[in-house]
Motif scaffolding. Structure first.
Motif, PDB file in Angstrom:
ATOM      1  N   SER A  36    -126.958  20.884  93.445  1.00 13.27           N
ATOM      2  CA  SER A  36    -127.541  21.676  94.521  1.00 13.27           C
ATOM      3  C   SER A  36    -126.580  21.661  95.700  1.00 13.27           C
ATOM      4  O   SER A  36    -125.934  20.660  95.969  1.00 13.27           O
ATOM      5  CB  SER A  36    -128.884  21.081  94.944  1.00 13.27           C
ATOM      6  N   THR A  37    -126.513  22.773  96.391  1.00 14.36           N
ATOM      7  CA  THR A  37    -125.653  22.846  97.581  1.00 14.36           C
ATOM      8  C   THR A  37    -126.350  22.234  98.794  1.00 14.36           C
ATOM      9  O   THR A  37    -125.708  21.963  99.790  1.00 14.36           O
ATOM     10  CB  THR A  37    -125.273  24.305  97.902  1.00 14.36           C
ATOM     11  N   GLU A  38    -127.655  22.028  98.681  1.00 16.33           N
ATOM     12  CA  GLU A  38    -128.420  21.435  99.774  1.00 16.33           C
ATOM     13  C   GLU A  38    -129.020  20.106  99.317  1.00 16.33           C
ATOM     14  O   GLU A  38    -129.309  19.934  98.137  1.00 16.33           O
ATOM     15  CB  GLU A  38    -129.555  22.379 100.191  1.00 16.33           C
ATOM     16  N   PRO A  39    -129.222  19.173 100.251  1.00 13.41           N
ATOM     17  CA  PRO A  39    -129.870  17.917  99.860  1.00 13.41           C
ATOM     18  C   PRO A  39    -131.275  18.190  99.319  1.00 13.41           C
ATOM     19  O   PRO A  39    -131.984  19.064  99.822  1.00 13.41           O
ATOM     20  CB  PRO A  39    -129.946  17.119 101.161  1.00 13.41           C
ATOM     21  N   PRO A  45    -139.747  18.179  92.628  1.00 15.59           N
ATOM     22  CA  PRO A  45    -139.397  18.101  91.210  1.00 15.59           C
ATOM     23  C   PRO A  45    -137.877  18.015  91.018  1.00 15.59           C
ATOM     24  O   PRO A  45    -137.110  18.511  91.846  1.00 15.59           O
ATOM     25  CB  PRO A  45    -139.939  19.417  90.638  1.00 15.59           C
ATOM     26  N   VAL A  46    -137.474  17.401  89.924  1.00 18.52           N
ATOM     27  CA  VAL A  46    -136.057  17.218  89.617  1.00 18.52           C
ATOM     28  C   VAL A  46    -135.673  18.135  88.455  1.00 18.52           C
ATOM     29  O   VAL A  46    -136.201  17.993  87.357  1.00 18.52           O
ATOM     30  CB  VAL A  46    -135.754  15.751  89.227  1.00 18.52           C
ATOM     31  N   PRO A  47    -134.752  19.084  88.679  1.00 21.14           N
ATOM     32  CA  PRO A  47    -134.283  19.915  87.584  1.00 21.14           C
ATOM     33  C   PRO A  47    -133.129  19.223  86.849  1.00 21.14           C
ATOM     34  O   PRO A  47    -132.180  18.749  87.470  1.00 21.14           O
ATOM     35  CB  PRO A  47    -133.808  21.187  88.283  1.00 21.14           C
TER      36      PRO A  47
END
Length: 119
Positions: A36-39, A45-47
């Motif tokens: 992800s580009t963002e925190p 949920p965790v992809p």
């Protein structure tokens, strides 16, 4: 054939400790957490995804309740039952004359079927 009213998008697993369950499935399947580009908020949920792009995206969703009944939908994997058990899976039912696969559960109790690799 006419367009279907739906198409498969992603697979979702529920877990009380969704962070640990995401890590367990990453190790079991060779998946990685989707970059992800963002925190990311750790409560979200965790992809997790197959780095080769061959497998489906899996979302590991946080839920407050423990699993209490049999899954109505589950994963089928080709793999090494012994290695999965050593990694923390639980054997629910061993392959026998009636079924040709092992039924296991991840550390959160989510059942999955493990088929032996083809020789």
């Amino acid at each position: 054939m006419p367009d279907a009213p739906a198409r498969f998008k992603d697979l979702c697993l529920d877990a009380r400790d969704h962070q640990a369950t995401a890590d367990w499935w990453c190790a079991a399947l060779g998946y990685v957490r989707r970059p992800s580009t963002e925190p990311r908020d750790p409560a979200w949920p965790v992809p997790i995804e197959d780095p080769t792009g061959a497998g489906p995206l899996i979302w590991v969703n946080p839920v407050p309740e423990p699993k209490t009944v049999k899954n109505r939908v589950h994963l089928d994997v080709v793999g090494d039952t012994t290695a999965l058990l050593a990694a923390g899976a639980t054997l629910i039912r061993a392959r026998d004359a009636e079924i040709g696969w092992d039924v296991l559960a991840d550390p959160e109790g989510n059942e999955f079927c493990c088929f032996a690799p083809e020789p």
